[in-house]
Design a protein around this motif. Structure first.
Motif, PDB file in Angstrom:
ATOM      1  N   LEU A 176       0.795  -1.223   0.000  1.00  0.00           N
ATOM      2  CA  LEU A 176       0.000   0.000   0.000  1.00  0.00           C
ATOM      3  C   LEU A 176       0.827   1.274   0.000  1.00  0.00           C
ATOM      4  CD1 LEU A 176      -2.660  -1.043   2.687  1.00  0.00           C
ATOM      5  CD2 LEU A 176      -2.753  -1.377   0.217  1.00  0.00           C
ATOM      6  N   GLU A 180      -0.395   7.034   2.783  1.00  0.00           N
ATOM      7  CA  GLU A 180      -1.798   7.180   3.138  1.00  0.00           C
ATOM      8  C   GLU A 180      -2.166   6.282   4.314  1.00  0.00           C
ATOM      9  OE1 GLU A 180      -4.356   6.597  -0.168  1.00  0.00           O
ATOM     10  OE2 GLU A 180      -3.155   7.825  -1.537  1.00  0.00           O
ATOM     11  N   PRO A 182      -3.800   3.352   6.007  1.00  0.00           N
ATOM     12  CA  PRO A 182      -4.253   2.069   5.448  1.00  0.00           C
ATOM     13  C   PRO A 182      -5.643   1.654   5.927  1.00  0.00           C
ATOM     14  CG  PRO A 182      -2.687   1.692   7.208  1.00  0.00           C
ATOM     15  CD  PRO A 182      -2.726   3.180   6.998  1.00  0.00           C
ATOM     16  N   ARG A 185      -8.914   0.791   3.734  1.00  0.00           N
ATOM     17  CA  ARG A 185      -8.552   0.468   2.351  1.00  0.00           C
ATOM     18  C   ARG A 185      -9.134  -0.876   1.938  1.00  0.00           C
ATOM     19  NH1 ARG A 185      -3.864   2.938   0.297  1.00  0.00           N
ATOM     20  NH2 ARG A 185      -4.132   1.530  -1.489  1.00  0.00           N
ATOM     21  N   ARG A 186      -9.600  -0.966   0.729  1.00  0.00           N
ATOM     22  CA  ARG A 186     -10.180  -2.191   0.194  1.00  0.00           C
ATOM     23  C   ARG A 186      -9.090  -2.975  -0.528  1.00  0.00           C
ATOM     24  NH1 ARG A 186     -12.058  -3.355  -4.913  1.00  0.00           N
ATOM     25  NH2 ARG A 186     -13.740  -4.927  -5.090  1.00  0.00           N
ATOM     26  N   TYR A 200     -11.866  -5.117   3.865  1.00  0.00           N
ATOM     27  CA  TYR A 200     -11.444  -3.759   4.205  1.00  0.00           C
ATOM     28  C   TYR A 200     -10.567  -3.806   5.466  1.00  0.00           C
ATOM     29  CZ  TYR A 200     -15.069  -2.418   0.907  1.00  0.00           C
ATOM     30  OH  TYR A 200     -15.830  -2.280  -0.236  1.00  0.00           O
TER      31      TYR A 200
END
Length: 443
Positions: A176, A180, A182, A185-186, A200
């Motif tokens: 990832l 950002e 995490p 996140r998908r 998720y």
């Protein structure tokens, strides 16, 4: 003549004949150093095993499984057959949840986990290798994980079959990126058993190799398969069968809980509630504390036995002390006669030579202790290096602890003094009983 004066005379006599004194002490040095080396290694092994087990899961971990009732007599083994287990009698997640409710306050968590293979997951920034694990709540408690963001898989995730997951910090770094957040996140996870799963991220844990199974420490971090956790019920809903059979589960007891009582109460709960009519099967509970206790007992017996054998050399050293003290009495016969002629009492002469014998043994004992400690530290660290070199799969989760035995050191000092008294008394008494006239005539 006081004690201090006797010590001064003893040190002077020892320093005058340095080589002879050293050779006399050699038996004591070898015996004490051998005992200290062995006890240090034994104590270090116990601490290393305890620390490693605590790092892996903590000393308050239990394994609960349903096992067949094995024959008690050897003669019955020939006709014994492994019994069939009806699926309705197996351990299920519902039964484990009932157990958790019944033992609320006595346990931290009860974990069910099952690996369903490895996968490579893409996350936009790159790819990361994972071991896909379907788990109930409590994974972080059992494996002593440090959740650095978000949370662990929860009971609500499992009761609602939520598509959530928990990943490692290595997964975040390589799949990832760290720019950002995490959480939320998908990600898409390809699996062999449940097809492609979407989940998720609700939590991130710090990956520590020693807290998981066999790990090849020679792998780069990017190539390591770190566990990716999914709710047990969510993954199971994708299976073709509705079977909910569970082979075993793990329990983490609450802090301060009596592990022996909890172990028995756990077995009684399942056996009485679910398996009272099941003759061929019963619940088996194994706890880390009892296993550690058995290991420590075996190590202690071996350490004591080998230490006793090594301590036999102290007897040889004691005979050497007696021999050299007899020679010393002969060499200083005229000195003894002069002292007696000047008014020294038998007890003064006896004390002088007895103190000299004790100091000789104590010096040898102290040298032996220092050499033994050094040997123990060196051997323990050499063992750790050898494990790292030849068994790298296990080295990553060994917590080596070098721990000298304070009791052994104290006993060694006492034994050195006792050796000086035991083997020095006869020469000292012989010196004390010399007649002044005969002593003065001695050439």
């Amino acid at each position: 003549m006081g004690f201090v004066e006797n010590v001064r005379l003893a040190l002077r006599a020892i320093s005058v004949n340095k080589l002879r004194s050293f050779l006399t002490m050699l038996g004591i040095i070898i015996g004490i150093s051998s005992v200290i080396t062995i006890t240090t290694i034994g104590n270090s092994l116990q601490k290393t095993i305890a620390n490693t087990m605590n790092d892996l899961a903590g000393g308050n971990l239990m394994y609960v499984s349903l096992e067949p009732v094995y024959p008690e007599d050897d003669a019955d083994w020939d006709s014994w057959e492994y019994p069939d287990l009806d699926e309705k009698d197996a351990i299920t997640l519902d039964r484990i949840n009932e157990y958790k409710d019944a033992f609320d306050g006595r346990i931290k968590s009860a974990l069910v986990e099952k690996g369903i293979g490895e996968a490579t997951v893409s996350g936009g920034h790159g790819e990361a290798n994972v071991s896909v694990v379907m788990a109930s709540s409590g994974y972080s408690d059992v494996y002593n994980l440090d959740i650095i963001a978000g949370r662990d898989i929860s009971d609500d995730d499992n009761s609602s079959q939520r598509p959530t997951c928990v990943v490692s910090d290595l997964f975040v770094k390589y799949a990832l990126g760290t720019d950002e957040n995490p959480l939320g996140r998908r990600i898409v996870i390809p699996t062999d058993y449940a097809g492609t799963l979407t989940a998720y991220i609700v939590g991130v844990y710090h990956y520590d190799a020693k807290k998981f199974g066999t790990v090849n420490t020679k792998k780069s971090k990017k190539d390591i398969n770190t566990p990716l956790l999914l709710p047990y019920t969510y993954v199971k809903s994708f299976f073709a069968t509705d079977s909910d059979t569970i082979d075993y589960f793990q329990v983490v007891s609450a802090d301060g809980e009596d592990s022996t009582a909890l172990k028995q109460d756990t077995a009684d709960f399942f056996n009485e509630k679910y398996y009272s009519d099941l003759e061929d099967w019963n619940i088996n509970v194994q706890d880390m504390a009892s296993q550690l206790g058995v290991i420590n007992t075996v190590l202690t017996v071996i350490t004591v036995a080998v230490s006793v054998i090594a301590g036999i050399s102290l007897v040889v050293g004691g005979v050497g002390v007696m021999n050299i003290m007899l020679i010393s009495v002969m060499e200083r016969t005229r000195e003894i006669g002069i002292r007696k002629a000047l008014g020294a009492l038998n007890r003064n002469i006896r004390a002088q030579f007895l103190v000299e014998s004790i100091i000789l043994c104590l010096i040898g004992g102290v040298i032996g202790i220092l050499i033994g400690l050094l040997n123990g530290v060196i051997l323990a660290n050499v063992a750790a290096v050898l494990v790292s070199s030849y068994a790298s799969d296990f080295a990553s989760y060994l917590t080596v602890s070098v721990s000298p035995s304070v009791v052994a050191i104290a006993v060694s000092v006492g034994f050195s003094a006792a050796t000086g008294i035991a083997f020095g008394y006869y020469p000292a008494n012989r010196a004390a009983m010399l007649a002044p006239i005969d002593a003065l005539r001695y050439e």
